[in-house]
Motif scaffolding. Structure first.
Motif, PDB file in Angstrom:
ATOM      1  N   LEU A   1      -8.504  55.173  50.629  1.00  0.00           N
ATOM      2  CA  LEU A   1      -9.439  54.225  49.380  1.00  0.00           C
ATOM      3  C   LEU A   1     -10.050  53.422  50.329  1.00  0.00           C
ATOM      4  O   LEU A   1     -10.079  53.323  51.654  1.00  0.00           O
ATOM      5  N   SER A   2     -11.952  52.817  50.439  1.00  0.00           N
ATOM      6  CA  SER A   2     -12.024  52.832  51.009  1.00  0.00           C
ATOM      7  C   SER A   2     -11.819  50.945  50.758  1.00  0.00           C
ATOM      8  O   SER A   2     -10.935  50.518  49.477  1.00  0.00           O
ATOM      9  N   GLY A   3     -12.542  50.200  51.100  1.00  0.00           N
ATOM     10  CA  GLY A   3     -12.371  48.643  51.071  1.00  0.00           C
ATOM     11  C   GLY A   3     -13.651  48.020  49.938  1.00  0.00           C
ATOM     12  O   GLY A   3     -13.480  48.645  48.857  1.00  0.00           O
ATOM     13  N   GLY A   4     -13.728  46.759  50.344  1.00  0.00           N
ATOM     14  CA  GLY A   4     -14.613  45.683  49.075  1.00  0.00           C
ATOM     15  C   GLY A   4     -13.762  45.778  47.402  1.00  0.00           C
ATOM     16  O   GLY A   4     -12.216  45.788  47.745  1.00  0.00           O
ATOM     17  N   SER A   5     -14.484  45.127  46.609  1.00  0.00           N
ATOM     18  CA  SER A   5     -13.595  44.833  45.421  1.00  0.00           C
ATOM     19  C   SER A   5     -12.876  46.526  44.587  1.00  0.00           C
ATOM     20  O   SER A   5     -12.206  45.964  44.143  1.00  0.00           O
ATOM     21  N   LEU A   6     -12.863  47.265  45.346  1.00  0.00           N
ATOM     22  CA  LEU A   6     -12.287  48.126  44.855  1.00  0.00           C
ATOM     23  C   LEU A   6     -10.786  47.987  44.740  1.00  0.00           C
ATOM     24  O   LEU A   6      -9.950  47.800  43.689  1.00  0.00           O
TER      25      LEU A   6
ATOM     26  N   LEU B   1     -13.168  55.615  45.983  1.00  0.00           N
ATOM     27  CA  LEU B   1     -14.599  54.684  46.892  1.00  0.00           C
ATOM     28  C   LEU B   1     -14.917  53.253  46.163  1.00  0.00           C
ATOM     29  O   LEU B   1     -15.014  54.102  44.948  1.00  0.00           O
ATOM     30  N   GLY B   2     -15.481  52.385  46.399  1.00  0.00           N
ATOM     31  CA  GLY B   2     -16.123  51.968  45.563  1.00  0.00           C
ATOM     32  C   GLY B   2     -18.003  51.883  46.396  1.00  0.00           C
ATOM     33  O   GLY B   2     -18.117  52.960  47.150  1.00  0.00           O
ATOM     34  N   ILE B   3     -19.474  51.115  45.895  1.00  0.00           N
ATOM     35  CA  ILE B   3     -20.749  51.164  46.512  1.00  0.00           C
ATOM     36  C   ILE B   3     -20.787  50.271  46.018  1.00  0.00           C
ATOM     37  O   ILE B   3     -20.891  48.965  45.593  1.00  0.00           O
TER      38      ILE B   3
ATOM     39  N   GLU C   1     -20.037  46.762  63.565  1.00  0.00           N
ATOM     40  CA  GLU C   1     -19.175  47.903  63.815  1.00  0.00           C
ATOM     41  C   GLU C   1     -18.416  48.407  62.795  1.00  0.00           C
ATOM     42  O   GLU C   1     -17.088  47.580  62.573  1.00  0.00           O
ATOM     43  N   ARG C   2     -18.491  49.668  61.587  1.00  0.00           N
ATOM     44  CA  ARG C   2     -17.553  49.813  61.473  1.00  0.00           C
ATOM     45  C   ARG C   2     -16.945  51.499  61.753  1.00  0.00           C
ATOM     46  O   ARG C   2     -17.731  52.353  62.233  1.00  0.00           O
ATOM     47  N   ILE C   3     -15.583  51.863  60.893  1.00  0.00           N
ATOM     48  CA  ILE C   3     -15.819  53.023  61.448  1.00  0.00           C
ATOM     49  C   ILE C   3     -15.731  53.701  59.533  1.00  0.00           C
ATOM     50  O   ILE C   3     -15.203  53.419  58.803  1.00  0.00           O
TER      51      ILE C   3
ATOM     52  N   GLY D   1     -26.195  51.134  47.497  1.00  0.00           N
ATOM     53  CA  GLY D   1     -26.035  52.741  47.207  1.00  0.00           C
ATOM     54  C   GLY D   1     -24.888  53.366  47.949  1.00  0.00           C
ATOM     55  O   GLY D   1     -24.774  54.504  48.385  1.00  0.00           O
ATOM     56  N   HIS D   2     -24.038  52.461  49.042  1.00  0.00           N
ATOM     57  CA  HIS D   2     -23.983  53.251  50.534  1.00  0.00           C
ATOM     58  C   HIS D   2     -22.381  53.169  49.595  1.00  0.00           C
ATOM     59  O   HIS D   2     -21.962  52.429  48.543  1.00  0.00           O
ATOM     60  N   VAL D   3     -21.643  53.920  49.945  1.00  0.00           N
ATOM     61  CA  VAL D   3     -19.742  54.371  50.041  1.00  0.00           C
ATOM     62  C   VAL D   3     -19.342  54.498  51.164  1.00  0.00           C
ATOM     63  O   VAL D   3     -20.207  54.568  52.618  1.00  0.00           O
ATOM     64  N   ALA D   4     -18.126  54.018  51.327  1.00  0.00           N
ATOM     65  CA  ALA D   4     -17.283  53.599  52.185  1.00  0.00           C
ATOM     66  C   ALA D   4     -18.652  52.904  52.996  1.00  0.00           C
ATOM     67  O   ALA D   4     -18.678  51.860  53.269  1.00  0.00           O
ATOM     68  N   SER D   5     -18.264  53.114  54.889  1.00  0.00           N
ATOM     69  CA  SER D   5     -19.708  52.911  55.887  1.00  0.00           C
ATOM     70  C   SER D   5     -20.286  54.017  55.881  1.00  0.00           C
ATOM     71  O   SER D   5     -20.820  54.309  57.076  1.00  0.00           O
TER      72      SER D   5
ATOM     73  N   PRO E   1     -25.956  48.351  58.462  1.00  0.00           N
ATOM     74  CA  PRO E   1     -26.856  46.721  58.293  1.00  0.00           C
ATOM     75  C   PRO E   1     -26.450  45.642  57.010  1.00  0.00           C
ATOM     76  O   PRO E   1     -26.658  44.495  56.816  1.00  0.00           O
ATOM     77  N   LYS E   2     -24.770  46.222  56.440  1.00  0.00           N
ATOM     78  CA  LYS E   2     -24.040  44.706  56.587  1.00  0.00           C
ATOM     79  C   LYS E   2     -22.905  44.888  57.135  1.00  0.00           C
ATOM     80  O   LYS E   2     -22.282  45.665  57.760  1.00  0.00           O
ATOM     81  N   PRO E   3     -22.239  43.243  57.629  1.00  0.00           N
ATOM     82  CA  PRO E   3     -21.591  43.171  58.245  1.00  0.00           C
ATOM     83  C   PRO E   3     -20.139  43.193  57.471  1.00  0.00           C
ATOM     84  O   PRO E   3     -19.905  43.629  56.558  1.00  0.00           O
TER      85      PRO E   3
ATOM     86  N   GLY F   1     -24.886  43.832  39.823  1.00  0.00           N
ATOM     87  CA  GLY F   1     -25.578  43.853  41.611  1.00  0.00           C
ATOM     88  C   GLY F   1     -25.196  45.365  41.465  1.00  0.00           C
ATOM     89  O   GLY F   1     -26.100  46.069  42.762  1.00  0.00           O
ATOM     90  N   LYS F   2     -24.670  45.978  40.497  1.00  0.00           N
ATOM     91  CA  LYS F   2     -24.486  47.713  41.321  1.00  0.00           C
ATOM     92  C   LYS F   2     -24.770  48.523  40.086  1.00  0.00           C
ATOM     93  O   LYS F   2     -24.951  49.750  40.603  1.00  0.00           O
ATOM     94  N   ALA F   3     -25.248  48.045  39.612  1.00  0.00           N
ATOM     95  CA  ALA F   3     -26.039  48.862  37.950  1.00  0.00           C
ATOM     96  C   ALA F   3     -27.475  49.694  38.866  1.00  0.00           C
ATOM     97  O   ALA F   3     -27.522  50.738  38.016  1.00  0.00           O
TER      98      ALA F   3
HETATM   99  O1  LIG Z   1     -18.955  47.530  52.748  1.00  0.00           O
HETATM  100  C1  LIG Z   1     -18.932  47.855  52.103  1.00  0.00           C
HETATM  101  O2  LIG Z   1     -18.289  47.321  50.653  1.00  0.00           O
HETATM  102  C2  LIG Z   1     -18.424  48.618  49.678  1.00  0.00           C
HETATM  103  C3  LIG Z   1     -18.766  47.971  48.042  1.00  0.00           C
HETATM  104  O3  LIG Z   1     -17.974  46.698  48.718  1.00  0.00           O
HETATM  105  P1  LIG Z   1     -17.211  45.559  46.773  1.00  0.00           P
HETATM  106  O4  LIG Z   1     -16.643  44.824  47.777  1.00  0.00           O
HETATM  107  O5  LIG Z   1     -19.114  45.356  46.592  1.00  0.00           O
HETATM  108  O6  LIG Z   1     -17.232  45.937  46.083  1.00  0.00           O
HETATM  109  C4  LIG Z   1     -17.287  49.210  49.397  1.00  0.00           C
HETATM  110  O7  LIG Z   1     -16.903  49.706  48.409  1.00  0.00           O
HETATM  111  C5  LIG Z   1     -17.317  49.966  51.428  1.00  0.00           C
HETATM  112  O8  LIG Z   1     -15.912  50.132  50.681  1.00  0.00           O
HETATM  113  C6  LIG Z   1     -17.483  48.829  52.452  1.00  0.00           C
HETATM  114  O9  LIG Z   1     -17.770  49.838  52.863  1.00  0.00           O
END
Ligand SMILES: O=C1O[C@H](COP(=O)(O)O)[C@@H](O)[C@H](O)[C@H]1O
Length: 220
Positions: free
Chosen positions: A48-53, A113-115, A150-152, A119-123, A145-147, A173-175
């Motif tokens: 699973l990816s990070g963020g609000s997910l 995955l979150g978004i 550096e990401r993997i 429209g980015h997913v993962a990094s 482009p988003k802190p 914000g994701k609409a």
């Molecule tokens: O940077 C990232 O952000 C997205 C969206 O995060 P969210 O907190 O707005 O849900 C996240 O899905 C992605 O994994 C992460 O790399």
């Protein structure tokens, strides 16, 4: 009560009125997949990816879940990506993670995955050269482009080899990103990582709240 529909080539879409409802449905869905996978092969490999997910599934404790957790502290990004890929290769060798029948990629039982609003997913970010990566399983970027800068990240071939991919998005914000990723927007569509998530043979499921779904053509 969820609104459920399916959109040609873009999988099944479930829209929920409340976060609690969405969270419960998502957790139940993960538990179902986990049960099937554990019955079939004794293990459930989920990434699973990070963020609000994370907050959507944090009450979830499906039994037997294997979390591919990144332990990259202290590594430089390139080393971290190599180390992570090495670990995944070992898990593929021992079939803890399945292997795709159409390429040599790992076939996770589930990738969640979150978004991002862009429209980015993962990094994997729009217009980034990493979207072209065809060979590596895990790669790194140093110009996000988003802190953080550096990401993997998993690459698209790995994401699209999964048996199941869940995309979850909440909030207005994701609409726009959800609209561009799901609706048939023809040639107007920018190259959107979320739209490039298109499992080769696996199942794609979207879990959205009403705000994130507010620009979808079919459901608003
Ligand atoms: O940077 C990232 O952000 C997205 C969206 O995060 P969210 O907190 O707005 O849900 C996240 O899905 C992605 O994994 C992460 O790399």
């Amino acid at each position: 009560m969820a609104v459920v529909g399916s959109i040609k080539d873009r999988g099944e879409v479930r829209i929920h009125e409340s976060l609690d409802e969405l969270s419960r449905d998502l957790v139940d869905y993960i538990a179902e997949l986990s049960e099937i996978s554990i019955k079939e092969r004794g293990v459930f490999a989920v990434a699973l990816s990070g963020g609000s997910l994370i907050s959507l599934i944090s009450p979830a404790r499906p039994s037997g879940v294997f979390l591919a957790i990144l332990r990259s502290l202290g590594f430089r990004r390139e080393e971290a990506a190599n180390e992570y890929e090495f670990v995944i290769r070992q898990l593929v060798k021992t079939r803890v993670i399945n292997v795709s029948a159409i390429n040599d990629c790992p076939k996770f039982d589930l990738i969640l995955l979150g978004i991002g609003p862009d429209g980015h997913v993962a990094s994997l970010f729009p217009d980034h050269s990493m979207l072209e990566e065809k060979h590596e399983w895990v790669t790194f970027i140093t110009d996000s482009p988003k802190p953080p800068l550096e990401r993997i990240t998993f690459t698209l071939p790995v994401i699209n080899s999964a048996a199941n991919v869940v995309m979850a998005a909440i909030g207005g914000g994701k609409a726009e990103a959800a609209h561009l990723a799901i609706d048939d927007v023809g040639s107007e569509c920018p190259v959107l990582p979320a739209r490039m998530v298109q499992p080769d043979v696996g199942k794609l499921m979207w879990f959205l709240d009403c705000q994130a779904a507010s620009k979808l053509k079919r459901f608003c």
